[in-house]
Scaffold this motif. Structure first.
Motif, mmCIF file in Angstrom:
data_model
loop_
_atom_site.group_PDB
_atom_site.id
_atom_site.type_symbol
_atom_site.label_atom_id
_atom_site.label_comp_id
_atom_site.label_asym_id
_atom_site.label_seq_id
_atom_site.Cartn_x
_atom_site.Cartn_y
_atom_site.Cartn_z
ATOM 1 N N ALA A 1 0.798 -1.218 0.000
ATOM 2 C CA ALA A 1 0.000 0.000 0.000
ATOM 3 C C ALA A 1 0.837 1.278 0.000
ATOM 4 O O ALA A 1 0.432 2.282 0.576
ATOM 5 C CB ALA A 1 -0.976 -0.010 1.176
ATOM 6 N N CYS A 2 1.998 1.249 -0.649
ATOM 7 C CA CYS A 2 2.876 2.428 -0.704
ATOM 8 C C CYS A 2 2.151 3.645 -1.270
ATOM 9 O O CYS A 2 2.296 4.756 -0.769
ATOM 10 C CB CYS A 2 4.118 2.138 -1.547
ATOM 11 S SG CYS A 2 5.109 0.760 -0.953
ATOM 12 N N THR A 3 1.360 3.416 -2.335
ATOM 13 C CA THR A 3 0.698 4.537 -2.995
ATOM 14 C C THR A 3 -0.530 5.034 -2.248
ATOM 15 O O THR A 3 -1.184 5.970 -2.700
ATOM 16 C CB THR A 3 0.335 4.177 -4.451
ATOM 17 O OG1 THR A 3 -0.444 2.985 -4.456
ATOM 18 C CG2 THR A 3 1.583 3.994 -5.297
ATOM 19 N N ASP A 4 -0.831 4.451 -1.084
ATOM 20 C CA ASP A 4 -1.868 5.038 -0.240
ATOM 21 C C ASP A 4 -1.394 6.373 0.315
ATOM 22 O O ASP A 4 -2.203 7.233 0.655
ATOM 23 C CB ASP A 4 -2.232 4.111 0.921
ATOM 24 C CG ASP A 4 -3.070 2.931 0.485
ATOM 25 O OD1 ASP A 4 -3.431 2.853 -0.712
ATOM 26 O OD2 ASP A 4 -3.347 2.072 1.347
ATOM 27 N N CYS A 5 -0.077 6.539 0.436
ATOM 28 C CA CYS A 5 0.500 7.779 0.979
ATOM 29 C C CYS A 5 1.448 8.466 -0.006
ATOM 30 O O CYS A 5 1.519 9.680 -0.043
ATOM 31 C CB CYS A 5 1.275 7.493 2.264
ATOM 32 S SG CYS A 5 0.263 6.794 3.575
ATOM 33 N N HIS A 6 2.202 7.680 -0.765
ATOM 34 C CA HIS A 6 3.236 8.207 -1.652
ATOM 35 C C HIS A 6 2.786 8.215 -3.103
ATOM 36 O O HIS A 6 1.951 7.416 -3.500
ATOM 37 C CB HIS A 6 4.499 7.338 -1.585
ATOM 38 C CG HIS A 6 5.125 7.287 -0.240
ATOM 39 N ND1 HIS A 6 5.993 8.247 0.216
ATOM 40 C CD2 HIS A 6 5.021 6.374 0.756
ATOM 41 C CE1 HIS A 6 6.397 7.929 1.427
ATOM 42 N NE2 HIS A 6 5.818 6.799 1.791
ATOM 43 N N THR A 7 3.377 9.084 -3.904
ATOM 44 C CA THR A 7 3.229 9.056 -5.343
ATOM 45 C C THR A 7 4.349 8.196 -5.905
ATOM 46 O O THR A 7 5.499 8.300 -5.474
ATOM 47 C CB THR A 7 3.355 10.469 -5.943
ATOM 48 O OG1 THR A 7 2.357 11.301 -5.361
ATOM 49 C CG2 THR A 7 3.202 10.463 -7.446
ATOM 50 N N PHE A 8 4.013 7.323 -6.851
ATOM 51 C CA PHE A 8 5.005 6.526 -7.561
ATOM 52 C C PHE A 8 4.583 6.472 -9.008
ATOM 53 O O PHE A 8 3.582 5.855 -9.348
ATOM 54 C CB PHE A 8 5.117 5.116 -6.975
ATOM 55 C CG PHE A 8 6.181 4.304 -7.630
ATOM 56 C CD1 PHE A 8 7.505 4.494 -7.296
ATOM 57 C CD2 PHE A 8 5.864 3.375 -8.595
ATOM 58 C CE1 PHE A 8 8.503 3.763 -7.918
ATOM 59 C CE2 PHE A 8 6.842 2.638 -9.219
ATOM 60 C CZ PHE A 8 8.169 2.829 -8.876
ATOM 61 N N GLY A 9 5.345 7.157 -9.862
ATOM 62 C CA GLY A 9 4.957 7.252 -11.268
ATOM 63 C C GLY A 9 3.629 7.977 -11.377
ATOM 64 O O GLY A 9 3.454 9.072 -10.850
ATOM 65 N N ASP A 10 2.669 7.344 -12.033
ATOM 66 C CA ASP A 10 1.338 7.929 -12.206
ATOM 67 C C ASP A 10 0.359 7.496 -11.120
ATOM 68 O O ASP A 10 -0.825 7.811 -11.199
ATOM 69 C CB ASP A 10 0.757 7.528 -13.571
ATOM 70 C CG ASP A 10 1.550 8.112 -14.723
ATOM 71 O OD1 ASP A 10 2.192 9.164 -14.543
ATOM 72 O OD2 ASP A 10 1.529 7.502 -15.818
ATOM 73 N N LEU A 11 0.840 6.781 -10.121
ATOM 74 C CA LEU A 11 -0.033 6.244 -9.079
ATOM 75 C C LEU A 11 0.119 6.997 -7.777
ATOM 76 O O LEU A 11 1.143 7.610 -7.519
ATOM 77 C CB LEU A 11 0.315 4.762 -8.829
ATOM 78 C CG LEU A 11 0.272 3.837 -10.031
ATOM 79 C CD1 LEU A 11 0.816 2.472 -9.653
ATOM 80 C CD2 LEU A 11 -1.148 3.725 -10.559
ATOM 81 N N GLY A 12 -0.883 6.910 -6.928
ATOM 82 C CA GLY A 12 -0.755 7.377 -5.556
ATOM 83 C C GLY A 12 -1.248 8.771 -5.284
ATOM 84 O O GLY A 12 -1.915 9.396 -6.093
ATOM 85 N N THR A 13 -0.890 9.223 -4.074
ATOM 86 C CA THR A 13 -1.317 10.524 -3.590
ATOM 87 C C THR A 13 -0.094 11.375 -3.282
ATOM 88 O O THR A 13 1.032 10.911 -3.363
ATOM 89 C CB THR A 13 -2.137 10.373 -2.301
ATOM 90 O OG1 THR A 13 -1.273 9.911 -1.272
ATOM 91 C CG2 THR A 13 -3.291 9.409 -2.477
ATOM 92 N N GLU A 14 -0.316 12.597 -2.890
ATOM 93 C CA GLU A 14 0.778 13.510 -2.565
ATOM 94 C C GLU A 14 0.864 13.764 -1.060
ATOM 95 O O GLU A 14 1.393 14.773 -0.628
ATOM 96 C CB GLU A 14 0.597 14.819 -3.325
ATOM 97 C CG GLU A 14 0.688 14.633 -4.829
ATOM 98 C CD GLU A 14 0.488 15.923 -5.593
ATOM 99 O OE1 GLU A 14 0.325 16.986 -4.980
ATOM 100 O OE2 GLU A 14 0.498 15.851 -6.836
ATOM 101 N N ASP A 15 0.378 12.822 -0.246
ATOM 102 C CA ASP A 15 0.408 12.990 1.204
ATOM 103 C C ASP A 15 1.810 12.833 1.785
ATOM 104 O O ASP A 15 2.098 13.331 2.867
ATOM 105 C CB ASP A 15 -0.526 11.982 1.882
ATOM 106 C CG ASP A 15 -1.976 12.223 1.517
ATOM 107 O OD1 ASP A 15 -2.325 13.359 1.134
ATOM 108 O OD2 ASP A 15 -2.762 11.266 1.605
ATOM 109 N N ALA A 16 2.676 12.095 1.114
ATOM 110 C CA ALA A 16 4.046 11.831 1.558
ATOM 111 C C ALA A 16 4.971 12.021 0.353
ATOM 112 O O ALA A 16 4.500 12.217 -0.763
ATOM 113 C CB ALA A 16 4.141 10.424 2.126
#
Length: 88
Positions: free
Chosen positions: A8-23
């Motif tokens: 669930a890395c992209t629940d907090c982090h952006t990776f490529g085109d995925l995720g959020t900008e919370d971390a």
């Protein structure tokens, strides 16, 4: 399911085109050595310290923890994946 989804890395982090900008954005971030150490224990004083890291788990465990979530080899593979390195 890939590692990014499984943990669930992209629940907090952006990776490529995925995720959020919370971390912090993890796309290509850090050297392999830095990432390996960070994933192993982000609460280390070198990084956030215990009082500043309230979300990222120590995947290698740390004193007083319940144990390891990933082996050293899995941490290395995750660091290589985040950096966009070939895994084969």
């Amino acid at each position: 399911m890939d590692m990014i989804d499984a943990f669930a890395c992209t629940d907090c982090h952006t990776f490529g085109d995925l995720g959020t900008e919370d971390a912090p954005d993890l796309t290509g971030y850090g050297s392999r050595n830095w990432l390996t150490q960070f994933i192993a224990n982000p609460a280390d004083d070198r990084f956030y310290g215990r009082t500043e890291n309230d979300r990222m788990p120590a995947f290698a465990g740390h004193p007083g923890s319940a144990g390891r979530l990933l082996t050293d080899e899995e941490i290395e593979l995750l660091a290589r994946f985040i950096r966009g390195e070939k895994l084969a």
